[in-house]
Design a protein around this motif. Sequence first.
Motif, PDB file in Angstrom:
ATOM      1  N   ILE A  90      -2.130  -3.690  -0.642  1.00  0.00           N
ATOM      2  CA  ILE A  90      -3.308  -3.018  -1.188  1.00  0.00           C
ATOM      3  C   ILE A  90      -4.511  -3.934  -1.039  1.00  0.00           C
ATOM      4  O   ILE A  90      -4.475  -5.113  -1.397  1.00  0.00           O
ATOM      5  CB  ILE A  90      -3.087  -2.642  -2.664  1.00  0.00           C
ATOM      6  N   GLU A 104      -5.231   2.600  -5.846  1.00  0.00           N
ATOM      7  CA  GLU A 104      -5.635   2.147  -4.520  1.00  0.00           C
ATOM      8  C   GLU A 104      -6.644   3.134  -3.948  1.00  0.00           C
ATOM      9  O   GLU A 104      -6.524   4.347  -4.131  1.00  0.00           O
ATOM     10  CB  GLU A 104      -4.407   2.067  -3.613  1.00  0.00           C
ATOM     11  N   SER A 146       0.825  -1.203   0.000  1.00  0.00           N
ATOM     12  CA  SER A 146       0.000   0.000   0.000  1.00  0.00           C
ATOM     13  C   SER A 146       0.860   1.253   0.000  1.00  0.00           C
ATOM     14  O   SER A 146       1.948   1.291   0.597  1.00  0.00           O
ATOM     15  CB  SER A 146      -0.918  -0.001   1.217  1.00  0.00           C
ATOM     16  N   THR A 201      -9.188  -1.369  -4.784  1.00  0.00           N
ATOM     17  CA  THR A 201      -8.781  -0.489  -5.876  1.00  0.00           C
ATOM     18  C   THR A 201     -10.003   0.000  -6.649  1.00  0.00           C
ATOM     19  O   THR A 201     -11.070  -0.616  -6.613  1.00  0.00           O
ATOM     20  CB  THR A 201      -7.838  -1.194  -6.875  1.00  0.00           C
TER      21      THR A 201
END
Length: 415
Positions: free
Chosen positions: A135, A152, A92, A138
Amino acid sequence: MKKFLGLLLIISISFGLFPQQNISSNIFQSSEMYNITVSGAVRSPGVYYMPPTSRVSQVIKRANAIPDSLLILEKQAKQKRRLSQNKLDEPSQRNIKLIRQADTTRIDLLRFKKLGANEQNPYLKDGDIVWVPKIDKTVSIWGQINEEGNYEMVPGDRVSDIVNLALGITDRAYTEQAYITRFVDSKNKTQKIVFNLEDALSNPHSQLDPKLKKDDRIFIRELPQYHEEYSVLIRGEVKFPGRYSIEENQTSLLEILKQSGGPTEDADLSNAYLQRRRNEDTIDPEFERLKKVPVEEMTELEYEYFKTKSREMRGKFSINFEQLWNLQDESYNILLKQDDYIYIPDKTVTVNVSGQVKNPGLITYIPKKNYMYYINQAGGFSWNARKSKIRIIRANTGEWLKPDDDTVVEIGDMV
């Protein structure tokens, strides 16, 4: 006094009064360093000693440092990730946690990198913990945006947030209407959410700026006919041949002839032509169909049509350039389209004799002579000539004629 002590220290080191190794070690140990813990989706989680002026991005960079021995493997891994375009495999950049004693702050490094938001990359303090997750969610944005792709998302993201991270819309963006495609269940069923993009960007984080959900896809369309560049090409006997810009269906043939300086003294306006080259305007469905049919399966009428169309110049207009230029006859003043082609040939003073004659080639044109004159000038018929199949092809129209003794050959014709 301080300057004196400093000078004394340098002299002492220079003359070997103190070991340099010990001095450098003592200086390093006396410097203030922060202990920072980095954990989560980084290459080397652990505790790092950082200078007091360090930011979150710097300690993450250290935790992701790649040893030289692994550089080739890392390049291969990056290539695989690029091909898969699966951001869920990546660490992330927008949901990083900075834990400072009892407080936890979410860090959005992508906003720092893209938008220069310094508050999203704060200075570190001794004992800080930086946690980097993978992540999780999205969204994507496509169309008239400066950087298309997957982004993201974080809680509370709206359309304006993703547009900003994608560095804004292009000049071609149609802002009156954009839409979001959203999944409504665990399968592939979707719904389309239409919104006014201009309102969303002018009123960020309001009801006019739609909230986003995981896997939303934002589409921004292009303005219809935005700054489309139309042009035509004129070649041959004009003073300034070349490409000229036009407004489609507004600029006329006569305007372009005037812009190009008009025909030269050597121009043969009787054989000039305008050809429309854009396929959608010149396609003949019947001819296209017959091209796929074997000749033996065509009817007599189909075969004659096929032969006739094969001999024609596709997209050629029937225009009398002499009347258009000399008399300004508006009935021939065609409105032009993209990629139209204008050709003004020079005055041809020959006739082309081809086929079964002894010396085929160009013969000097003599007014009011028939086809037999030019055949004789070319040495007469060869032994295998089929005299009943003689044809004249008119230079200015492309028409095929079966001549008789009274048929006059014109300048540029082919026998």
